[in-house]
Design a protein around this motif. Structure first.
Motif, short mmCIF file in Angstrom:
data_model
loop_
_atom_site.label_atom_id
_atom_site.label_comp_id
_atom_site.label_asym_id
_atom_site.label_seq_id
_atom_site.Cartn_x
_atom_site.Cartn_y
_atom_site.Cartn_z
N LEU A 1 0.87 -1.19 0.00
CA LEU A 1 0.00 0.00 0.00
C LEU A 1 0.89 1.22 0.00
CD1 LEU A 1 -2.09 -1.91 2.27
CD2 LEU A 1 -3.38 -0.05 1.29
N ARG B 1 2.86 4.06 -3.10
CA ARG B 1 3.72 3.92 -4.28
C ARG B 1 4.77 5.03 -4.33
NH1 ARG B 1 -0.61 5.95 -8.93
NH2 ARG B 1 -1.64 7.42 -7.59
N VAL C 1 9.68 4.28 -0.65
CA VAL C 1 9.23 3.04 0.00
C VAL C 1 8.42 2.15 -0.96
CG1 VAL C 1 8.12 1.99 1.99
CG2 VAL C 1 9.09 4.28 2.23
N LEU D 1 -1.22 -1.04 -4.26
CA LEU D 1 -2.47 -0.29 -4.07
C LEU D 1 -2.11 1.14 -3.68
CD1 LEU D 1 -4.34 -2.92 -1.84
CD2 LEU D 1 -4.22 -2.82 -4.34
N HIS D 2 -2.88 2.09 -4.15
CA HIS D 2 -2.52 3.48 -3.90
C HIS D 2 -3.76 4.34 -3.69
CE1 HIS D 2 -3.55 3.84 -8.09
NE2 HIS D 2 -2.73 2.82 -8.32
N SER D 3 -3.57 5.64 -3.66
CA SER D 3 -4.69 6.53 -3.31
C SER D 3 -5.84 6.49 -4.32
CB SER D 3 -4.17 7.96 -3.16
OG SER D 3 -3.45 8.31 -4.31
N ALA E 1 2.51 1.56 3.66
CA ALA E 1 3.37 2.75 3.74
C ALA E 1 2.61 3.92 3.13
CB ALA E 1 4.68 2.52 2.99
N ILE E 2 1.59 4.40 3.85
CA ILE E 2 0.77 5.48 3.29
C ILE E 2 0.73 6.72 4.17
CG2 ILE E 2 -0.66 3.90 1.93
CD1 ILE E 2 -2.86 4.14 3.98
N GLY E 3 1.17 6.60 5.42
CA GLY E 3 1.16 7.76 6.31
C GLY E 3 -0.23 8.15 6.77
N ARG E 4 -1.08 7.13 7.07
CA ARG E 4 -2.43 7.40 7.61
C ARG E 4 -2.64 6.55 8.86
NH1 ARG E 4 -6.31 9.65 3.47
NH2 ARG E 4 -4.79 10.60 2.12
N VAL F 1 4.94 0.36 7.90
CA VAL F 1 6.02 1.34 7.67
C VAL F 1 5.63 2.72 8.22
CG1 VAL F 1 7.51 2.39 5.90
CG2 VAL F 1 6.64 0.07 5.57
N GLY F 2 4.35 2.98 8.33
CA GLY F 2 3.86 4.31 8.68
C GLY F 2 4.37 4.84 10.01
N ASN G 1 3.14 8.01 12.27
CA ASN G 1 2.17 9.10 12.39
C ASN G 1 2.09 9.55 13.84
OD1 ASN G 1 0.95 8.48 9.58
ND2 ASN G 1 0.68 6.54 10.66
N VAL H 1 9.75 -1.04 11.81
CA VAL H 1 10.44 -0.79 10.54
C VAL H 1 11.50 0.32 10.64
CG1 VAL H 1 10.07 -0.06 8.14
CG2 VAL H 1 8.54 -1.72 9.18
N THR I 1 15.16 -0.02 9.08
CA THR I 1 15.67 0.93 8.09
C THR I 1 17.06 1.42 8.50
OG1 THR I 1 13.42 1.64 7.57
CG2 THR I 1 15.17 3.16 6.97
P1 NAD Z 1 4.40 9.47 0.64
O1 NAD Z 1 3.51 10.49 1.25
O2 NAD Z 1 5.51 9.87 -0.27
O3 NAD Z 1 3.51 8.42 -0.15
C1 NAD Z 1 2.31 7.95 0.37
C2 NAD Z 1 1.74 6.96 -0.61
O4 NAD Z 1 0.55 6.43 -0.03
C3 NAD Z 1 1.36 7.55 -1.95
O5 NAD Z 1 1.93 6.75 -2.95
C4 NAD Z 1 -0.17 7.47 -2.01
O6 NAD Z 1 -0.64 7.08 -3.29
C5 NAD Z 1 -0.46 6.38 -1.02
N1 NAD Z 1 -1.74 6.59 -0.33
C6 NAD Z 1 -2.16 7.69 0.32
N2 NAD Z 1 -3.38 7.46 0.85
C7 NAD Z 1 -3.71 6.20 0.53
C8 NAD Z 1 -4.84 5.39 0.78
N3 NAD Z 1 -5.89 5.82 1.50
N4 NAD Z 1 -4.84 4.13 0.30
C9 NAD Z 1 -3.79 3.65 -0.41
N5 NAD Z 1 -2.70 4.38 -0.68
C10 NAD Z 1 -2.67 5.64 -0.22
O7 NAD Z 1 4.93 8.61 1.87
P2 NAD Z 1 6.26 7.72 2.11
O8 NAD Z 1 7.45 8.58 2.10
O9 NAD Z 1 6.24 6.49 1.27
O10 NAD Z 1 5.96 7.31 3.62
C11 NAD Z 1 4.81 6.59 3.99
C12 NAD Z 1 4.78 6.46 5.50
O11 NAD Z 1 5.91 5.72 5.91
C13 NAD Z 1 4.86 7.79 6.25
O12 NAD Z 1 4.10 7.67 7.46
C14 NAD Z 1 6.34 7.93 6.58
O13 NAD Z 1 6.56 8.71 7.74
C15 NAD Z 1 6.69 6.48 6.82
N6 NAD Z 1 8.10 6.12 6.58
C16 NAD Z 1 8.69 5.34 7.52
C17 NAD Z 1 9.99 4.90 7.34
C18 NAD Z 1 10.60 4.04 8.39
O14 NAD Z 1 11.80 3.84 8.37
N7 NAD Z 1 9.80 3.46 9.29
C19 NAD Z 1 10.70 5.26 6.19
C20 NAD Z 1 10.07 6.04 5.23
C21 NAD Z 1 8.75 6.44 5.43
#
Ligand code: NAD
Length: 267
Positions: A147, A149, A153, A171-173, A193-196, A215-216, A218, A245, A249
């Motif tokens: 989840l 793109r 990540v 899967l993506h937004s 990995a969507i940050g929600r 991965v998220g 928040n 994660v 990392t």
């Molecule tokens: P990003 O904001 O660049 O990308 C988010 C992705 O999620 C987008 O591709 C979007 O299409 C998708 N998305 C958004 N809402 C969605 C939904 N409802 N359903 C499906 N897909 C959806 O984020 P990123 O840099 O890939 O980071 C994602 C999360 O991972 C964040 O919370 C970030 O803080 C975290 N992160 C953690 C680590 C770690 O080491 N733990 C490393 C990198 C990022």
């Protein structure tokens, strides 16, 4: 094995390798922000390096630095034979084009794996796969759902899982909720990995044998860190946040640095 023990074990292995290496693997971090989260990530990288016996140098630039000035610092580090790994901490100030900077790092030193010619696997996907391998997860022919793109990540995660012979769906937004539910129900491995905060919850159906890698990161209303999945989902393995994660990392970055120093010796 829980993630903390896995990371501790691998760090002590790296420490043994560092002691016997003819040079000290050295990482330079260039930071041009004063973001509290970045400061904490940088402190974590320095601490990891010190614990293992690597050298981690921080080149902190003012947030007013111009792109040309930052590129000069990158070039200096590119040319310095005592620096094996080079990363530019994100985010960068508004006046700087992140893409230009990423492409300026010498691929052989790009231990974040962001340059298209970098020989290194990006740290988050690499850390996740090495942990799952340690857990005995068999990737071949398994249904993996990613989840998100993003370039750092989601995309590299999907590519790495494909190279491990998984059947990968991203899967993506713009994916419909109906499709998300159907793919998630069939998944043996879900990397979110969507940050929600708490997006993956009890309203989805999961295979009881599935693994969920969260991965998220928040910040919740309680001021604490939470993942993209609620804790305690009915699956065989779910990685925690915090203490999941993020640690993998950081470990993968140290693995990539060791590899960069070894490559230097071979050249
Ligand atoms: P990003 O904001 O660049 O990308 C988010 C992705 O999620 C987008 O591709 C979007 O299409 C998708 N998305 C958004 N809402 C969605 C939904 N409802 N359903 C499906 N897909 C959806 O984020 P990123 O840099 O890939 O980071 C994602 C999360 O991972 C964040 O919370 C970030 O803080 C975290 N992160 C953690 C680590 C770690 O080491 N733990 C490393 C990198 C990022």
């Amino acid at each position: 094995m829980d993630i903390k023990s896995f990371v501790a074990k691998r760090k002590s292995e790296l420490s043994v390798l560092a002691k016997s290496a003819p040079l000290t693997p050295t990482l330079m971090i260039i930071q041009a922000n004063d973001d509290p989260a970045s400061n904490s990530y940088v402190r974590g990288k320095i601490k990891d390096g010190e614990e293992i016996g690597f050298k981690v140098l921080l080149n902190k630039l003012p947030t007013t630095v111009l792109q040309d000035e930052l590129l000069k610092e990158v070039e200096k580090a590119n040319l310095n034979p005592d620096i094996h790994g080079l990363i530019v901490q994100l985010p960068l100030p508004k006046q700087i084009d992140e893409k230009v900077v990423k492409l300026a790092i010498a691929p052989a030193k790009d231990v974040d794996g962001f340059h298209p010619l970098s020989p290194f696997t990006p740290c988050t996907p690499k850390g996740i796969v090495s942990y799952l391998e340690g857990e005995g997860f068999l990737f071949k022919g398994k249904n993996a759902v990613v989840l998100g793109r993003s370039d750092i990540v989601g995309k590299p995660m999907a590519k790495l899982l494909l190279s491990k012979d998984c059947n990968v769906t991203v899967l993506h937004s713009k994916t419909s909720m109906e499709d998300k539910r159907a793919y998630i129900k069939m998944a043996d491995l879900i990397v979110v990995a969507i940050g929600r905060l708490g997006y993956l919850d009890h309203s989805f159906e999961y295979k009881p044998s599935a693994a969920i890698v969260d991965v998220g990161i928040n910040r919740g209303e309680d001021g604490k860190l939470h993942g993209d999945a609620v804790a305690g989902l009915p699956v065989a393995l779910q990685t925690p946040v915090p203490g999941g994660v993020g640690l993998l990392t950081r470990l993968a970055l140290m693995d990539n640095l060791m590899e960069a120093a070894n490559n230097e010796l071979r050249d």
